[in-house]
Design an enzyme around this catalytic site. Sequence first.
Site, PDB file in Angstrom:
ATOM      1  N   HIS A  36       0.827  -1.219   0.000  1.00 12.05           N
ATOM      2  CA  HIS A  36       0.000   0.000   0.000  1.00 12.05           C
ATOM      3  C   HIS A  36       0.861   1.270   0.000  1.00 12.05           C
ATOM      4  CE1 HIS A  36      -2.784   3.124   1.248  1.00 12.05           C
ATOM      5  NE2 HIS A  36      -2.198   3.224   2.431  1.00 12.05           N
ATOM      6  N   HIS A  62       4.116   7.010   5.302  1.00 11.91           N
ATOM      7  CA  HIS A  62       2.932   7.704   5.816  1.00 11.91           C
ATOM      8  C   HIS A  62       2.147   6.939   6.879  1.00 11.91           C
ATOM      9  CE1 HIS A  62       0.392   5.468   2.872  1.00 11.91           C
ATOM     10  NE2 HIS A  62      -0.590   5.745   3.701  1.00 11.91           N
ATOM     11  N   ASP A  63       2.259   5.608   6.919  1.00  5.56           N
ATOM     12  CA  ASP A  63       1.529   4.843   7.940  1.00  5.56           C
ATOM     13  C   ASP A  63       2.458   4.237   8.990  1.00  5.56           C
ATOM     14  OD1 ASP A  63      -1.180   5.160   7.226  1.00  5.56           O
ATOM     15  OD2 ASP A  63      -1.067   3.606   5.685  1.00  5.56           O
ATOM     16  N   GLU A  66       1.698   5.535  12.599  1.00  7.49           N
ATOM     17  CA  GLU A  66       0.330   5.140  12.959  1.00  7.49           C
ATOM     18  C   GLU A  66       0.230   3.637  13.244  1.00  7.49           C
ATOM     19  OE1 GLU A  66      -2.556   7.505  10.641  1.00  7.49           O
ATOM     20  OE2 GLU A  66      -3.670   5.630  10.477  1.00  7.49           O
ATOM     21  N   ASP A  67       0.942   2.851  12.487  1.00  7.36           N
ATOM     22  CA  ASP A  67       0.696   1.399  12.507  1.00  7.36           C
ATOM     23  C   ASP A  67       1.856   0.528  12.977  1.00  7.36           C
ATOM     24  OD1 ASP A  67      -1.845   1.875  11.539  1.00  7.36           O
ATOM     25  OD2 ASP A  67      -1.285   1.635   9.442  1.00  7.36           O
ATOM     26  N   ASP A 123      -3.250   8.486  -0.969  1.00  4.13           N
ATOM     27  CA  ASP A 123      -3.627   7.452   0.010  1.00  4.13           C
ATOM     28  C   ASP A 123      -5.085   7.036  -0.204  1.00  4.13           C
ATOM     29  OD1 ASP A 123      -3.539   5.851   2.299  1.00  4.13           O
ATOM     30  OD2 ASP A 123      -3.835   7.527   3.678  1.00  4.13           O
TER      31      ASP A 123
HETATM   32  N1  LIG Z   1      -9.233  -0.165   1.101  1.00  5.33           N
HETATM   33  C1  LIG Z   1      -8.511  -0.886   1.981  1.00  5.33           C
HETATM   34  N2  LIG Z   1      -8.130  -0.322   3.154  1.00  5.33           N
HETATM   35  C2  LIG Z   1      -7.388  -1.068   4.003  1.00  5.33           C
HETATM   36  C3  LIG Z   1      -7.024  -2.397   3.696  1.00  5.33           C
HETATM   37  N3  LIG Z   1      -6.277  -2.863   4.711  1.00  5.33           N
HETATM   38  C4  LIG Z   1      -6.144  -1.882   5.593  1.00  5.33           C
HETATM   39  N4  LIG Z   1      -6.828  -0.783   5.191  1.00  5.33           N
HETATM   40  C5  LIG Z   1      -6.921   0.470   5.938  1.00  5.33           C
HETATM   41  O1  LIG Z   1      -8.189   0.475   6.568  1.00  5.33           O
HETATM   42  C6  LIG Z   1      -8.599   1.836   6.759  1.00  5.33           C
HETATM   43  C7  LIG Z   1     -10.070   1.911   6.590  1.00  5.33           C
HETATM   44  O2  LIG Z   1     -10.666   1.108   7.553  1.00  5.33           O
HETATM   45  P1  LIG Z   1     -11.451   1.763   8.744  1.00  5.33           P
HETATM   46  O3  LIG Z   1     -12.195   0.692   9.435  1.00  5.33           O
HETATM   47  O4  LIG Z   1     -12.231   2.922   8.228  1.00  5.33           O
HETATM   48  O5  LIG Z   1     -10.327   2.322   9.682  1.00  5.33           O
HETATM   49  P2  LIG Z   1      -9.437   1.574  10.762  1.00  5.33           P
HETATM   50  O6  LIG Z   1      -8.393   0.780   9.997  1.00  5.33           O
HETATM   51  O7  LIG Z   1      -8.870   2.713  11.546  1.00  5.33           O
HETATM   52  O8  LIG Z   1     -10.327   0.693  11.565  1.00  5.33           O
HETATM   53  C8  LIG Z   1      -7.876   2.685   5.740  1.00  5.33           C
HETATM   54  O9  LIG Z   1      -7.238   3.692   6.487  1.00  5.33           O
HETATM   55  P3  LIG Z   1      -7.415   5.269   6.234  1.00  5.33           P
HETATM   56  O10 LIG Z   1      -7.457   5.980   7.522  1.00  5.33           O
HETATM   57  O11 LIG Z   1      -8.488   5.562   5.263  1.00  5.33           O
HETATM   58  O12 LIG Z   1      -6.087   5.625   5.592  1.00  5.33           O
HETATM   59  P4  LIG Z   1      -4.632   5.137   6.037  1.00  5.33           P
HETATM   60  O13 LIG Z   1      -4.712   4.508   7.390  1.00  5.33           O
HETATM   61  O14 LIG Z   1      -4.266   4.150   4.939  1.00  5.33           O
HETATM   62  O15 LIG Z   1      -3.806   6.340   6.012  1.00  5.33           O
HETATM   63  C9  LIG Z   1      -6.891   1.711   5.084  1.00  5.33           C
HETATM   64  O16 LIG Z   1      -5.579   2.172   5.003  1.00  5.33           O
HETATM   65  C10 LIG Z   1      -7.464  -2.960   2.463  1.00  5.33           C
HETATM   66  O17 LIG Z   1      -7.213  -4.116   2.138  1.00  5.33           O
HETATM   67  N5  LIG Z   1      -8.201  -2.171   1.648  1.00  5.33           N
HETATM   68 MN   LIG Z   2      -2.488   4.688   4.037  1.00  4.95          MN
END
Ligand SMILES: Nc1nc2c(ncn2[C@@H]2O[C@H](COP(=O)(O)OP(=O)(O)O)[C@@H](OP(=O)(O)OP(=O)(O)O)[C@H]2O)c(=O)[nH]1
Ligand SMILES: [Mn+2]
Length: 179
Positions: A36, A62-63, A66-67, A123
């Site tokens: 990603h 960028h993550d 956070e992660d 992102d």
């Molecule tokens: N589309 C998608 N998203 C995934 C996947 N695996 C992990 N994610 C991450 O999950 C987030 C969206 O899930 P949510 O339930 O809304 O958020 P959470 O992870 O905080 O619980 C996205 O973060 P975000 O806050 O929107 O952005 P960021 O954390 O990437 O910066 C995304 O990066 C995947 O397989 N597909």
């Molecule tokens: Mn991200």
Amino acid sequence: MTPRPSSRFMECLQYAAHKHRDQRRKDPAQTPYVNHVINVSTILAVEACIEDEAVLMAAILHDVVEDTDATFADLEALFGADVCDLVREVTDDKSLEKQERKRLQIANAAKTSPRAKLIKLADKLDNLRDLLVNTPQGWTEERRELYFVWAKQVVDNLRGTNTNLELKLDEIFRQRGLL
Ligand SMILES: Nc1nc2c(ncn2[C@@H]2O[C@H](COP(=O)(O)OP(=O)(O)O)[C@@H](OP(=O)(O)OP(=O)(O)O)[C@H]2O)c(=O)[nH]1
Ligand SMILES: [Mn+2]
């Protein structure tokens, strides 16, 4: 002469790959998480034609705060204050409730610097491209749909930053009937 990636950039890649090494995305194939962040930096370099190296490096990182257990102090020491500050701008405060974090992403998007906005746009573009073809494990259809709606609210506060990325995001929102 063909330009080559800088040592600094290669070190970013290596660092992110190491820190995210045990993490997987939520897609059914359980793609390595680092894919990603490589996608986000590649979108900026190839699709948005960004040459600002600190932006491309911050996209890779960028993550990572956070992660993973990486800290801003680590990033500043390894990659400098400019890259570190960009990552700080796009990092959610994980100590907050999820709903509050989601609300703040919308509210803070407009206040972000133009370079950090680029990273946020790329992102969201990568996450939405993935959601067009995959439903993350454990998500209902409704949750997937709500992510598109929420992401559009974030993107609406990032507009006026990069025409190409915004056109590509709008194509996705149009496809989902949100535009
Ligand atoms: N589309 C998608 N998203 C995934 C996947 N695996 C992990 N994610 C991450 O999950 C987030 C969206 O899930 P949510 O339930 O809304 O958020 P959470 O992870 O905080 O619980 C996205 O973060 P975000 O806050 O929107 O952005 P960021 O954390 O990437 O910066 C995304 O990066 C995947 O397989 N597909
Ligand atoms: Mn991200």
